[in-house]
Design a protein around this motif. Structure first.
Motif, short mmCIF file in Angstrom:
data_model
loop_
_atom_site.label_atom_id
_atom_site.label_comp_id
_atom_site.label_asym_id
_atom_site.label_seq_id
_atom_site.Cartn_x
_atom_site.Cartn_y
_atom_site.Cartn_z
N ASP A 40 8.00 -3.32 -13.27
CA ASP A 40 7.73 -1.84 -13.40
C ASP A 40 6.12 -1.35 -13.86
OD1 ASP A 40 9.09 -3.03 -15.76
OD2 ASP A 40 8.62 -1.12 -16.66
N GLN A 41 5.77 -2.25 -14.73
CA GLN A 41 4.38 -2.00 -15.57
C GLN A 41 3.40 -2.14 -14.40
OE1 GLN A 41 3.99 -0.55 -18.59
NE2 GLN A 41 6.17 -0.46 -18.35
N HIS A 42 3.36 -3.19 -13.40
CA HIS A 42 2.32 -3.46 -12.28
C HIS A 42 2.52 -2.18 -11.45
CE1 HIS A 42 3.02 -8.19 -12.31
NE2 HIS A 42 3.81 -7.53 -13.43
N PRO A 46 2.16 -5.78 -23.14
CA PRO A 46 1.13 -6.54 -22.73
C PRO A 46 1.32 -7.34 -21.76
CG PRO A 46 1.40 -7.20 -25.13
CD PRO A 46 2.26 -6.12 -24.73
N SER A 47 1.81 -7.15 -20.79
CA SER A 47 2.32 -8.08 -19.75
C SER A 47 1.16 -8.72 -19.01
CB SER A 47 2.94 -7.12 -18.65
OG SER A 47 2.96 -7.94 -17.31
N VAL A 48 1.22 -10.01 -18.85
CA VAL A 48 0.20 -10.80 -18.20
C VAL A 48 -0.06 -10.43 -16.91
CG1 VAL A 48 -0.45 -13.29 -17.64
CG2 VAL A 48 0.42 -12.78 -19.99
N THR A 56 5.70 -18.17 -25.34
CA THR A 56 6.95 -18.67 -25.14
C THR A 56 6.96 -19.87 -24.25
OG1 THR A 56 8.72 -17.76 -23.68
CG2 THR A 56 6.42 -17.02 -23.10
N ASP A 57 5.66 -20.11 -23.52
CA ASP A 57 5.89 -21.29 -22.74
C ASP A 57 5.94 -22.62 -23.39
OD1 ASP A 57 5.68 -19.51 -20.51
OD2 ASP A 57 3.58 -19.81 -20.03
N MET A 58 5.56 -22.60 -24.73
CA MET A 58 5.73 -23.76 -25.54
C MET A 58 7.27 -23.90 -26.48
SD MET A 58 3.21 -25.93 -25.27
CE MET A 58 4.09 -27.02 -26.54
N THR A 106 10.81 -13.48 -28.26
CA THR A 106 10.68 -11.93 -28.29
C THR A 106 10.23 -11.68 -26.91
OG1 THR A 106 8.57 -11.68 -29.01
CG2 THR A 106 10.15 -11.75 -30.71
N VAL A 107 9.54 -12.66 -26.20
CA VAL A 107 9.01 -12.23 -24.86
C VAL A 107 9.84 -12.18 -23.72
CG1 VAL A 107 7.21 -13.01 -23.16
CG2 VAL A 107 6.94 -13.38 -25.68
N PHE A 108 10.84 -13.07 -23.60
CA PHE A 108 11.75 -13.19 -22.59
C PHE A 108 13.15 -13.00 -23.16
CE2 PHE A 108 8.31 -15.14 -20.20
CZ PHE A 108 8.43 -14.56 -19.10
C1 LIG Z 1 2.27 -17.25 -13.68
C2 LIG Z 1 2.09 -16.91 -15.10
O1 LIG Z 1 0.95 -16.47 -15.41
N1 LIG Z 1 3.18 -16.80 -15.64
C3 LIG Z 1 3.35 -16.59 -17.14
C4 LIG Z 1 3.17 -15.08 -17.55
O2 LIG Z 1 4.22 -14.38 -16.82
P1 LIG Z 1 4.53 -12.95 -16.47
O3 LIG Z 1 3.26 -12.39 -15.90
O4 LIG Z 1 5.63 -12.78 -15.58
O5 LIG Z 1 4.87 -12.32 -17.84
P2 LIG Z 1 4.85 -11.20 -18.48
O6 LIG Z 1 3.87 -11.21 -19.63
O7 LIG Z 1 4.53 -10.08 -17.36
O8 LIG Z 1 6.36 -10.75 -18.92
C5 LIG Z 1 6.46 -10.73 -20.59
C6 LIG Z 1 7.74 -9.74 -20.61
O9 LIG Z 1 7.68 -8.48 -20.15
C7 LIG Z 1 8.27 -7.97 -19.19
N2 LIG Z 1 7.94 -7.06 -18.29
C8 LIG Z 1 6.67 -7.66 -17.56
C9 LIG Z 1 6.23 -6.93 -16.51
C10 LIG Z 1 6.68 -5.69 -16.16
O10 LIG Z 1 6.14 -4.91 -15.29
N3 LIG Z 1 7.73 -4.97 -17.05
C11 LIG Z 1 8.33 -5.94 -18.13
O11 LIG Z 1 9.51 -5.41 -18.57
C12 LIG Z 1 9.04 -9.29 -18.70
O12 LIG Z 1 10.07 -9.21 -18.16
C13 LIG Z 1 8.87 -10.22 -19.74
O13 LIG Z 1 10.07 -9.87 -20.87
O14 LIG Z 1 3.21 -14.67 -18.66
C14 LIG Z 1 4.49 -15.18 -19.51
C15 LIG Z 1 4.43 -14.55 -20.79
O15 LIG Z 1 3.32 -15.38 -21.23
C16 LIG Z 1 4.47 -16.68 -19.18
O16 LIG Z 1 5.73 -16.91 -19.81
C17 LIG Z 1 4.17 -17.12 -17.93
O17 LIG Z 1 4.25 -18.51 -17.71
#
Ligand SMILES: CC(=O)N[C@H]1[C@@H](OP(=O)(O)OP(=O)(O)OC[C@H]2O[C@@H](n3ccc(=O)[nH]c3=O)[C@H](O)[C@@H]2O)O[C@H](CO)[C@@H](O)[C@@H]1O
Ligand SMILES: C=C(OP(=O)(O)O)C(=O)O
Length: 436
Positions: free
Chosen positions: A125-127, A163-165, A305-307, A327-329
Motif C-alpha cells: 500500500d505504501q508503494h 520506513p518500508s525499504v 530482521t534478516d539476521m 517488529t518488522v514482519f
Molecule cells: C528485496 C529486499 O530488499 N527485501 C528486503 C526488504 O523487503 P521489503 O521491501 O518487502 O520490506 P519493507 O521494508 O517494505 O517491509 C517492512 C514491513 O512494512 C510492511 N509494509 C511494507 C510496504 C507497504 O507498502 N506496506 C507495509 O505494510 C511490510 O508488510 C513489513 O511488515 O526489506 C525487509 C526489511 O528490512 C527485508 O527483510 C527484506 O529482505
C-alpha cells in the motif's frame, strides 16, 4: 529432493568472501529500466536464483540482458512492455520493484499482486500511495495492480507510514523521471537504499538524502545506462559472522563492512564474541561461553530482521534467558518449530521468542521456511549432536551462493545431496496418464 546434511562438532577456521548484496542488486536491476539511452553494466552480481528471476522479468519487459562473470549488462533502450506476470512475482516479491521504473518510463505498469508470504502478509500500500501522490491512477483487479498516468508523473510530497525499504526504492525510482521535485519523508535508511541512489545519480538522476530519513529527488527528462559495483551483502556477511561465533571459530569475513553491521556487531560483542576489523573485513572469534542478550528487530540502523533467525541460532548456545522481539514482519517465527525439532528450549509469546540456553541441540530433519531460516538451521546443525538434514533448499538458493561449499572450506562437515523422491506406483502411473 535436495538436502544439506551437516554433522556437528567442527570449529570453523579460515577466510570467507562475501558476494554482492542480493537486496541491493534487485532494485538496481529494476532501475536499469529507467535508461532509455545506453547500456547499464552492473558488477559484483551474485549468482542467486533471485538474480536469474529479475533478469527474466527484465527480458520479458523487452530489455536485453546478459549475465556472465558476476556482471549483468542491461540494454533497456527499446520500447518496453508493461507487464510483470505472476509466474515471476510469485517466485520473488521484489519483482514489484519494476513498477516505479515502468510507470516513469511508460506511464503505465501492470504487475501481478504478490500475495502472501511465509514471513507475513507484506502489503504494498505504501508503494501505491506514493505513485498516486505523483498523479498515477491505481487499480487492483484480476490479481493485478495497474497504475497509469496521463502524461508524466508529477513531483509530490510523500510521507511513508513505515520506513518500508521497497516503497522507498519504488517511489525513488518513479520520482527520478517525474516533472518537478519529490520529497519522501520517513524513508528507509538501509545501505541498499544508498546504493540504489548512487546508481540512479550515475544514470543522471538527482537524488539527495539517501541514508537519512528524507529523500529529495529533482526529476530529470532522461536517464542513461551507467556502470556500477554492487555493495557487499551485509546479511551474508552477518550469517558467516554468526557461524564463526557459534562454533567457537576464528573466521575472517572478507567484504563485511562494519558500518553496515553496527547493530549486529554490538549485540555479538555483548554476547562475548571478539570482533576485529581487519583489511576489508572483520575477524570473528567465538568464545567458549556465550552470554544471553535481548534483541528487537527494527528498520536500519536497528537490528535487521534478516539476521533474526541466524541470531536465534546463536542465542540457543548462550547461557541464560534471551528474548527476541520481531517488529518488522508479523509472522517471521516459522523457524521456531524447526529449532524445537532440534531440541531447542524456545517458545513463542506474541511477537517475541523466549530462549533458555544453552540448549542441548540434536540433529534432526528440518524444513527451511524462508531463506534466512534455511541458513539458520544449517548453522544450528554445525553445533548439534549427530546429523542435521535441511530440506527446501530453494529458499537458500534465493539468497546464498554455494553456502555449503563456503562452510566446508572453513572446515564444516557438510554436503549437499540429491535424494530420490519416493513416489507411489499408483501415483506415478496417474502422473504418466496426465502427461500422455
Ligand atoms: C528485496 C529486499 O530488499 N527485501 C528486503 C526488504 O523487503 P521489503 O521491501 O518487502 O520490506 P519493507 O521494508 O517494505 O517491509 C517492512 C514491513 O512494512 C510492511 N509494509 C511494507 C510496504 C507497504 O507498502 N506496506 C507495509 O505494510 C511490510 O508488510 C513489513 O511488515 O526489506 C525487509 C526489511 O528490512 C527485508 O527483510 C527484506 O529482505
Ligand atoms: C526476506 C528477504 O528477502 P525478500 O524480501 O526478497 O523476501 C531476505 O532477504 O531475508
Amino acid at each position: 529432493m535436495e538436502k544439506i546434511i551437516v554433522r556437528g562438532g567442527q570449529r570453523l577456521n579460515g577466510t570467507v568472501k562475501v558476494e554482492g548484496a542480493k537486496n541491493a542488486v534487485l532494485p538496481v536491476l529494476a532501475a536499469t529500466l529507467l535508461a532509455s539511452d545506453g547500456k547499464s553494466v552492473i558488477r559484483d552480481v551474485p549468482t542467486l536464483s533471485d538474480v536469474y528471476t529479475i533478469n527474466e522479468v527484465l527480458r520479458n519487459l523487452n530489455a536485453e540482458v546478459a549475465f556472465d562473470n558476476n556482471t549483468v549488462v542491461v540494454d533497456a533502450s527499446r520500447v518496453l512492455k508493461e507487464e510483470a506476470p505472476f509466474e515471476y512475482v510469485r517466485k520473488m516479491r521484489a519483482s514489484v520493484l519494476v513498477m516505479g521504473s515502468l510507470l516513469a518510463r511508460n506511464g503505465r505498469a501492470r504487475v501481478a499482486l504478490p500475495g502472501g508470504c511465509a514471513i507475513g502478509s507484506r502489503p504494498i500500500d505504501q508503494h501505491l500511495k506514493g505513485f498516486e501522490a505523483m498523479g498515477a491512477k491505481v487499480k487492483v483487479g484480476n490479481g493485478f495492480i495497474e497504475a497509469e498516468v496521463d502524461g508524466r508523473l508529477k513531483g509530490a510530497k510523500i510521507y511513508l507510514d513505515f520506513p518500508s525499504v521497497g516503497a522507498t526504492e519504488n517511489i525513488m525510482m518513479a520520482a527520478t523521471l517525474a516533472k518537478g521535485t519529490t520529497v519522501i519523508e520517513n524513508v528507509a535508511k538501509e545501505p541498499e537504499i544508498v546504493d540504489l541512489a548512487n546508481f540512479l545519480n550515475k544514470m543522471g538522476a538527482n537524488v539527495r538524502g539517501a541514508g537519512t530519513g528524507t529523500l529529495r529527488i529533482e526529476g530529470v527528462d532522461v536517464l542513461f545506462g551507467a556502470d556500477h559495483n554492487i555493495i557487499p551483502d551485509r546479511i551474508e556477511a552477518g550469517t558467516f559472522m554468526v557461524a564463526s561465533a557459534l562454533t567457537c571459530g576464528n573466521v575472517l569475513v572478507q567484504g563485511a563492512v562494519p558500518e553496515h553491521l553496527s547493530s549486529l556487531i554490538a549485540k555479538m560483542e555483548e554476547m562475548g564474541v571478539t570482533i576485529i576489523e581487519e583489511g576489508d573485513g572483520v575477524r570473528v572469534i567465538g568464545p567458549e561461553k556465550l552470554k544471553a542478550v535481548d534483541i528487537k528487530t527494527m528498520p536500519h540502523p536497528g537490528f535487521p530482521t534478516d539476521m533474526q533467525s541466524q541470531m536465534m541460532a546463536l542465542l540457543l548456545r548462550a547461557e541464560g534467558t534471551s528474548m527476541i522481539t520481531e517488529t518488522v514482519f508479523e509472522n517471521r517465527f516459522m523457524h521456531v518449530e524447526e529449532f524445537r525439532r532440534m531440541n531447542a528450549d524456545i517458545k513463542i509469546e506474541g511477537r517475541s521468542v523466549i530462549l533458555n540456553g544453552p540448549s542441548n541441540l540434536q540433529g534432526a530433519e528440518v524444513t527451511s521456511t524462508d531463506l534466512r531460516a534455511a541458513a539458520a538451521l544449517i548453522l544450528t546443525g554445525l553445533v548439534s549432536e549427530g546429523n542435521t538434514r535441511v530440506t527446501e533448499l530453494k529458499h537458500l538458493d534465493r539468497g546464498y551462493v554455494n553456502f555449503h561449499g563456503k562452510l566446508a572450506s572453513l572446515g564444516a562437515d557438510i554436503e549437499r545431496v540429491k535424494e530420490a523422491e519416493e513416489v507411489f506406483p499408483e501415483v506415478k502411473s496417474y502422473i504418466t496418464d496426465l502427461n500422455a
